[in-house]
Design an enzyme around this catalytic site. Sequence first.
Site, PDB file in Angstrom:
ATOM      1  CG  HIS A 138      -1.947   1.063   1.228  1.00  0.00           C
ATOM      2  ND1 HIS A 138      -1.722   2.313   1.767  1.00  0.00           N
ATOM      3  CD2 HIS A 138      -3.210   1.088   0.744  1.00  0.00           C
ATOM      4  CE1 HIS A 138      -2.815   3.047   1.621  1.00  0.00           C
ATOM      5  NE2 HIS A 138      -3.722   2.332   0.992  1.00  0.00           N
ATOM      6  CG  ASP A 176      -8.431   3.466  -2.044  1.00  0.00           C
ATOM      7  OD1 ASP A 176      -7.958   2.966  -1.013  1.00  0.00           O
ATOM      8  OD2 ASP A 176      -7.810   4.285  -2.746  1.00  0.00           O
TER       9      ASP A 176
END
Length: 290
Positions: A125, A246
């Site tokens: 990430h 997301d």
Amino acid sequence: MRQALGEMDAAGIDFSLLSLTSPGVQGVVDPRQAVTRARVANDQLAEVVAAHPTRFGAFAALPLQDPAAAAAELERCVTQLGFHGALVNGYSNVGDADTGWYYDHERFLPFWERVEALGVPVYLHPRDPLAGNRGIYEGHPELFGAVWTFTVETSTHALRLMTSGLFDRFPGLTVILGHLGETLPFNIWRISHRAAFMGDLITFEKPLSSYLHDNFYVTTSGNFHTQTLNATLAEIGVDRVLYSSDYPYESMREASDWFDNAAISDSDRRRIGCTNARRLFPGLPERIGP
């Protein structure tokens, strides 16, 4: 979690994998504190999953400031807590906020060996670059975060893993990238083509494009653009793409409305939205949804 469940229901999302967001444990400069905080975070995530087992799973937070402890914590989370892998927020700070370790270094080889043995993916990430790498952005704070620095930082980290020979040593490793691959599906031909001319600098065995195709998955998180999705499918194939919203940075409803109406085949939609995840995360509950 009540709000997240409401958002999921409104968007038609049956199941979500939860994780600790950026910088998370990666921003803890003291390795001992990082180990403690990772364990606490994972135990709390496990409580949420246990309360909603048909709606939530989890990725482990890992204290990579101590690679051996990170390997042990991943094993605990996978074998005891039922987690589906790990999510790491870029490099890990060690000592101070200006010092970071990237995961291509040989100190992480025992960690990656454990990851391969467990057969679970690691989601790489984004986070912002270290202070010493920010010169080009001076005077342009609008380029930080999801606008641009996240993409450059994460795609470069992924390339470091490829060029280090990590996937030659551990060919069973799987890494996940968000945002439809942080531009790598669109740039990998040129990167791979030019890297082949690096002579003695080459420490990897295959074209870099091979690692992207064989060792990476990408998600649709925060990149709700059909032309970009189709370009990604053309490069890496539909079986390497996963649906993701997301959340909470993006709207689940926007993500689902786009995906449900994107100009792709219904077969591809099903694979991206469900089938690929079931193959990558075999421990998903048989029946999911409200």
